[in-house]
Design a protein around this motif. Structure first.
Motif, PDB file in Angstrom:
ATOM      1  N   HIS A  94     -35.839  10.001 -84.747  1.00  0.00           N
ATOM      2  CA  HIS A  94     -36.199   9.288 -83.533  1.00  0.00           C
ATOM      3  C   HIS A  94     -36.040   7.789 -83.756  1.00  0.00           C
ATOM      4  CE1 HIS A  94     -39.977   9.029 -85.809  1.00  0.00           C
ATOM      5  NE2 HIS A  94     -40.273   7.969 -85.052  1.00  0.00           N
ATOM      6  N   ILE A  95     -36.033   7.062 -82.657  1.00  0.00           N
ATOM      7  CA  ILE A  95     -35.976   5.602 -82.715  1.00  0.00           C
ATOM      8  C   ILE A  95     -37.386   5.080 -82.498  1.00  0.00           C
ATOM      9  CG2 ILE A  95     -35.060   3.517 -81.629  1.00  0.00           C
ATOM     10  CD1 ILE A  95     -32.544   5.047 -81.004  1.00  0.00           C
ATOM     11  N   ALA A  96     -37.857   4.303 -83.455  1.00  0.00           N
ATOM     12  CA  ALA A  96     -39.230   3.799 -83.418  1.00  0.00           C
ATOM     13  C   ALA A  96     -39.228   2.298 -83.157  1.00  0.00           C
ATOM     14  CB  ALA A  96     -39.937   4.113 -84.738  1.00  0.00           C
ATOM     15  N   ASP A  97     -40.420   1.767 -82.936  1.00  0.00           N
ATOM     16  CA  ASP A  97     -40.569   0.327 -82.727  1.00  0.00           C
ATOM     17  C   ASP A  97     -40.401  -0.408 -84.054  1.00  0.00           C
ATOM     18  OD1 ASP A  97     -41.080   0.531 -79.993  1.00  0.00           O
ATOM     19  OD2 ASP A  97     -43.209   0.935 -80.356  1.00  0.00           O
ATOM     20  N   PRO A  98     -39.565  -1.456 -84.091  1.00  0.00           N
ATOM     21  CA  PRO A  98     -39.405  -2.213 -85.341  1.00  0.00           C
ATOM     22  C   PRO A  98     -40.700  -2.843 -85.820  1.00  0.00           C
ATOM     23  CG  PRO A  98     -37.669  -2.754 -83.763  1.00  0.00           C
ATOM     24  CD  PRO A  98     -38.688  -1.939 -83.028  1.00  0.00           C
ATOM     25  N   ASP A  99     -41.607  -3.143 -84.899  1.00  0.00           N
ATOM     26  CA  ASP A  99     -42.873  -3.787 -85.289  1.00  0.00           C
ATOM     27  C   ASP A  99     -43.745  -2.883 -86.153  1.00  0.00           C
ATOM     28  OD1 ASP A  99     -42.087  -5.975 -83.883  1.00  0.00           O
ATOM     29  OD2 ASP A  99     -43.195  -5.439 -82.066  1.00  0.00           O
ATOM     30  N   ASP A 100     -43.457  -1.566 -86.142  1.00  0.00           N
ATOM     31  CA  ASP A 100     -44.255  -0.630 -86.929  1.00  0.00           C
ATOM     32  C   ASP A 100     -43.743  -0.481 -88.351  1.00  0.00           C
ATOM     33  OD1 ASP A 100     -45.818  -0.171 -84.710  1.00  0.00           O
ATOM     34  OD2 ASP A 100     -44.633   1.569 -84.053  1.00  0.00           O
ATOM     35  N   SER A 101     -42.627  -1.139 -88.677  1.00  0.00           N
ATOM     36  CA  SER A 101     -42.078  -1.028 -90.021  1.00  0.00           C
ATOM     37  C   SER A 101     -42.867  -1.918 -90.979  1.00  0.00           C
ATOM     38  CB  SER A 101     -40.607  -1.447 -90.017  1.00  0.00           C
ATOM     39  OG  SER A 101     -40.477  -2.795 -89.603  1.00  0.00           O
ATOM     40  N   PRO A 102     -42.726  -1.700 -92.303  1.00  0.00           N
ATOM     41  CA  PRO A 102     -43.436  -2.551 -93.262  1.00  0.00           C
ATOM     42  C   PRO A 102     -43.148  -4.029 -93.021  1.00  0.00           C
ATOM     43  CG  PRO A 102     -42.458  -0.673 -94.362  1.00  0.00           C
ATOM     44  CD  PRO A 102     -41.973  -0.631 -92.944  1.00  0.00           C
ATOM     45  N   ALA A 103     -44.155  -4.864 -93.187  1.00  0.00           N
ATOM     46  CA  ALA A 103     -44.036  -6.279 -92.830  1.00  0.00           C
ATOM     47  C   ALA A 103     -42.869  -6.954 -93.544  1.00  0.00           C
ATOM     48  CB  ALA A 103     -45.354  -7.000 -93.149  1.00  0.00           C
ATOM     49  N   ALA A 104     -42.621  -6.583 -94.790  1.00  0.00           N
ATOM     50  CA  ALA A 104     -41.559  -7.241 -95.546  1.00  0.00           C
ATOM     51  C   ALA A 104     -40.176  -6.896 -95.029  1.00  0.00           C
ATOM     52  CB  ALA A 104     -41.665  -6.867 -97.027  1.00  0.00           C
ATOM     53  N   LEU A 105     -40.090  -5.813 -94.256  1.00  0.00           N
ATOM     54  CA  LEU A 105     -38.782  -5.357 -93.796  1.00  0.00           C
ATOM     55  C   LEU A 105     -38.594  -5.564 -92.311  1.00  0.00           C
ATOM     56  CD1 LEU A 105     -38.590  -1.987 -95.759  1.00  0.00           C
ATOM     57  CD2 LEU A 105     -37.682  -4.208 -96.426  1.00  0.00           C
ATOM     58  N   GLN A 106     -39.529  -6.195 -91.639  1.00  0.00           N
ATOM     59  CA  GLN A 106     -39.426  -6.329 -90.188  1.00  0.00           C
ATOM     60  C   GLN A 106     -38.289  -7.275 -89.822  1.00  0.00           C
ATOM     61  OE1 GLN A 106     -42.991  -7.510 -88.253  1.00  0.00           O
ATOM     62  NE2 GLN A 106     -44.119  -5.671 -88.777  1.00  0.00           N
ATOM     63  N   PRO A 107     -37.312  -6.774 -89.052  1.00  0.00           N
ATOM     64  CA  PRO A 107     -36.311  -7.692 -88.535  1.00  0.00           C
ATOM     65  C   PRO A 107     -36.843  -8.374 -87.283  1.00  0.00           C
ATOM     66  CG  PRO A 107     -35.820  -5.472 -87.826  1.00  0.00           C
ATOM     67  CD  PRO A 107     -37.069  -5.397 -88.672  1.00  0.00           C
ATOM     68  N   SER A 108     -36.087  -9.335 -86.790  1.00  0.00           N
ATOM     69  CA  SER A 108     -36.456  -9.984 -85.539  1.00  0.00           C
ATOM     70  C   SER A 108     -35.972  -9.109 -84.392  1.00  0.00           C
ATOM     71  CB  SER A 108     -35.806 -11.370 -85.466  1.00  0.00           C
ATOM     72  OG  SER A 108     -36.093 -11.983 -84.218  1.00  0.00           O
ATOM     73  N   GLY A 109     -36.896  -8.307 -83.836  1.00  0.00           N
ATOM     74  CA  GLY A 109     -36.469  -7.338 -82.824  1.00  0.00           C
ATOM     75  C   GLY A 109     -35.735  -6.209 -83.514  1.00  0.00           C
ATOM     76  N   GLY A 110     -34.600  -5.826 -82.963  1.00  0.00           N
ATOM     77  CA  GLY A 110     -33.731  -4.881 -83.652  1.00  0.00           C
ATOM     78  C   GLY A 110     -34.042  -3.424 -83.337  1.00  0.00           C
ATOM     79  N   CYS A 111     -33.414  -2.562 -84.123  1.00  0.00           N
ATOM     80  CA  CYS A 111     -33.531  -1.101 -83.925  1.00  0.00           C
ATOM     81  C   CYS A 111     -33.986  -0.482 -85.243  1.00  0.00           C
ATOM     82  CB  CYS A 111     -32.190  -0.538 -83.501  1.00  0.00           C
ATOM     83  SG  CYS A 111     -32.168   1.251 -83.294  1.00  0.00           S
ATOM     84  N   ARG A 112     -34.851   0.519 -85.136  1.00  0.00           N
ATOM     85  CA  ARG A 112     -35.385   1.222 -86.302  1.00  0.00           C
ATOM     86  C   ARG A 112     -35.225   2.713 -86.085  1.00  0.00           C
ATOM     87  NH1 ARG A 112     -41.550   2.233 -87.323  1.00  0.00           N
ATOM     88  NH2 ARG A 112     -41.556   3.163 -89.400  1.00  0.00           N
ATOM     89  N   VAL A 113     -34.347   3.336 -86.838  1.00  0.00           N
ATOM     90  CA  VAL A 113     -34.115   4.774 -86.761  1.00  0.00           C
ATOM     91  C   VAL A 113     -34.848   5.444 -87.910  1.00  0.00           C
ATOM     92  CG1 VAL A 113     -32.417   6.626 -86.614  1.00  0.00           C
ATOM     93  CG2 VAL A 113     -31.857   4.353 -85.726  1.00  0.00           C
ATOM     94  N   VAL A 114     -35.674   6.428 -87.588  1.00  0.00           N
ATOM     95  CA  VAL A 114     -36.513   7.093 -88.588  1.00  0.00           C
ATOM     96  C   VAL A 114     -36.104   8.562 -88.689  1.00  0.00           C
ATOM     97  CG1 VAL A 114     -38.861   7.677 -89.277  1.00  0.00           C
ATOM     98  CG2 VAL A 114     -38.409   5.510 -88.097  1.00  0.00           C
ATOM     99  N   VAL A 115     -35.746   8.981 -89.894  1.00  0.00           N
ATOM    100  CA  VAL A 115     -35.379  10.375 -90.162  1.00  0.00           C
ATOM    101  C   VAL A 115     -36.436  10.955 -91.091  1.00  0.00           C
ATOM    102  CG1 VAL A 115     -33.685  11.922 -91.188  1.00  0.00           C
ATOM    103  CG2 VAL A 115     -32.919   9.933 -89.873  1.00  0.00           C
ATOM    104  N   THR A 116     -37.022  12.078 -90.705  1.00  0.00           N
ATOM    105  CA  THR A 116     -38.027  12.756 -91.535  1.00  0.00           C
ATOM    106  C   THR A 116     -37.465  14.094 -91.992  1.00  0.00           C
ATOM    107  OG1 THR A 116     -39.813  11.704 -90.267  1.00  0.00           O
ATOM    108  CG2 THR A 116     -40.395  13.593 -91.631  1.00  0.00           C
ATOM    109  N   LEU A 117     -37.437  14.297 -93.315  1.00  0.00           N
ATOM    110  CA  LEU A 117     -36.884  15.523 -93.888  1.00  0.00           C
ATOM    111  C   LEU A 117     -37.932  16.178 -94.789  1.00  0.00           C
ATOM    112  CD1 LEU A 117     -33.400  14.128 -94.948  1.00  0.00           C
ATOM    113  CD2 LEU A 117     -33.847  15.636 -93.006  1.00  0.00           C
ATOM    114  N   PRO A 118     -38.047  17.503 -94.731  1.00  0.00           N
ATOM    115  CA  PRO A 118     -38.977  18.180 -95.656  1.00  0.00           C
ATOM    116  C   PRO A 118     -38.474  18.082 -97.095  1.00  0.00           C
ATOM    117  CG  PRO A 118     -37.699  19.794 -94.419  1.00  0.00           C
ATOM    118  CD  PRO A 118     -37.367  18.453 -93.827  1.00  0.00           C
TER     119      PRO A 118
END
Length: 350
Positions: A325-349
Motif C-alpha cells: 500500500h501507499i502510506a503517508d510519508p510523515d509516518d516514516s522514521p524521522a531520519a528518512l522523511q522526505p519533503s512530501g513525496g511517496c512512501r510505498v510499503v510492502v509487508t511480507l511474511p
C-alpha cells in the motif's frame, strides 16, 4: 415482480416439493373431474378422456413456475454465447432454480466485467505500444531521409524507445503469466539487505544511464532473513525504484528501507521526495494502466511509465501472501522523511 398466475408455486423453497405438488395436483384434479362427470351420468370413456385433459391442464399451469425460469436461462445463455454479456434473468423464487438464477446473474455480471477489462486491456496495450513505436518510426524515418544525422545522440533516442517498447512487452507477458498462475514461486531463505543492495545498485546504474540526478540509499539490518522468491522480490524492488527515481526531483535521495515487524513479517519501504500520490488514488494506482491526476502522471513532464509496474508489484506480493500500500510519508522514521513525496510499503511474511 412475477405474479402468482405467471409463476405458481414460486413461494415454495424446494424443487422437490414443487414437483410433488404438481403430481399430486394433477392426480387430484383428474380423479375429481372424472368422478364428478361419472356422477353426472357421463359414460366412463368420456369421463376418462376429460379427466386426462384436466390433469394435463393442471400440470401445465402448475409446472409453469418450474420450467419458465429454466427456459429463460437457456435463452439467456444462448444470447451470452453470441456476445451479449449484459443479459440477465428475472428472479425465480426461493428454491434451487431461484438459486441457480441468482448464480447465473452473478456469473453474467462477472463475465461482463471480465469482458470489459479485456477490451480495456487491449485498448490500453495498443495505445501504450503505439507511443514508442510512433516515436521510433519517426526517428528512423528522419535517419533514412537524411533529416537527422546518424550520430550517437540520434541513435540513443532510437535505442531508448526500443528499450521502452521491450520493457512494456516484458511487463505485459509477466502480468499475463501472473494472472494465469503460470509463475511458480521458488522460495528460499535470503537476506533482505542483499536484495535491497542489489536492487539499489541496478537503480543507480539505470539513473546514470538515463541522466537522472537521484541518489539511492539502503537502510536495513545486515542479518534480517526472508523466505521468498528472490527473483520475484527483485522484480518488485526494481519496479518500485524505477517509479521512485523517475518521479524524484533532481538532487534528491530515494530511500530503500528493510525492517522487521515483530517476528512474523518483514517490511520493505521505498520513499521518494516527488509529488506523491493523492490519497483518493492510492488504491487505484495498483490497477493495470492506472493513471492518476496528480503531478506524478505523464503530464507533469516526467517520462511516463507503462502503468503496469505497480500492478505487477501487487500480483507478486499477493503471491507471497503479503500486502502492499501507499502510506503517508510523515509516518516514516524521522531520519528518512522526505519533503512530501511517496512512501510505498510492502509487508511480507518471514
Amino acid at each position: 415482480m412475477t405474479s402468482p398466475l405467471e409463476a405458481p408455486l414460486a413461494w415454495m423453497t424446494s424443487i422437490k416439493a414443487k414437483l410433488g405438488v404438481v403430481v399430486l395436483g394433477s392426480v387430484v384434479a383428474g380423479l375429481g373431474g372424472g368422478t364428478f362427470l361419472l356422477l353426472q351420468g357421463f359414460r366412463m370413456r368420456y369421463s376418462l378422456v376429460i379427466a386426462v385433459v384436466v390433469s394435463l391442464v393442471v400440470i401445465q399451469v402448475l409446472a409453469r413456475g418450474v420450467t419458465a425460469p429454466l427456459r429463460e436461462m437457456a435463452a439467456a445463455a444462448g444470447r451470452m454465447a453470441r456476445g451479449e454479456h449484459g443479459v440477465r434473468v428475472s428472479p425465480a423464487g426461493r428454491d434451487e432454480v431461484g438459486q441457480l438464477a441468482a448464480a447465473f446473474n452473478s456469473m453474467a455480471a462477472e463475465l461482463e466485467r471480465t469482458d470489459a477489462q479485456r477490451r480495456r486491456l487491449v485498448a490500453d496495450a495498443s495505445h501504450e505500444l503505439r507511443t514508442p513505436l510512433t516515436a521510433l518510426q519517426a526517428q528512423l524515418e528522419n535517419l533514412a531521409d537524411g533529416v537527422t544525422e546518424p550520430d550517437p545522440a540520434a541513435l540513443e533516442v532510437a535505442l531508448a524507445q526500443t528499450q521502452r517498447l521491450s520493457r512494456l512487452v516484458a511487463q505485459l507477458l509477466d502480468l499475463s503469466r501472473l494472472e494465469a498462475g503460470e509463475v511458480p514461486l521458488h522460495r528460499r531463505r535470503v537476506l533482505v539487505a542483499d536484495l535491497l543492495e542489489s536492487a539499489a545498485a541496478e537503480a543507480r546504474a539505470q539513473c546514470a544511464a538515463l541522466g537522472r540526478d537521484v541518489a539511492v540509499v539502503v537502510e536495513s539490518p545486515p542479518e534480517l532473513p526472508l523466505d521468498a522468491d528472490p527473483e520475484r522480490i527483485a522484480q518488485v524492488l526494481a519496479n518500485l525504484l524505477d517509479n521512485a527515481t523517475r518521479h524524484a526531483p533532481p538532487g534528491s535521495t530515494v530511500h530503500v528501507v528493510g525492517r522487521a515487524e515483530g517476528s512474523r513479517a518483514v517490511v520493505l519501504e521505498v520513499l521518494d521526495a516527488g509529488p506523491g500520490v493523492d490519497p483518493a488514488d492510492r488504491e487505484r494506482v495498483f490497477d493495470r494502466f492506472a493513471r492518476t491526476d496528480s503531478s506524478r502522471s505523464r503530464a507533469a513532464g516526467q517520462t511516463g511509465g507503462s502503468g503496469l509496474g505497480l500492478a505487477i508489484v501487487k500480483w507478486v506480493v499477493d503471491l507471497h501472501g503479503g500486502s502492499v500500500h501507499i502510506a503517508d510519508p510523515d509516518d516514516s522514521p524521522a531520519a528518512l522523511q522526505p519533503s512530501g513525496g511517496c512512501r510505498v510499503v510492502v509487508t511480507l511474511p518471514i
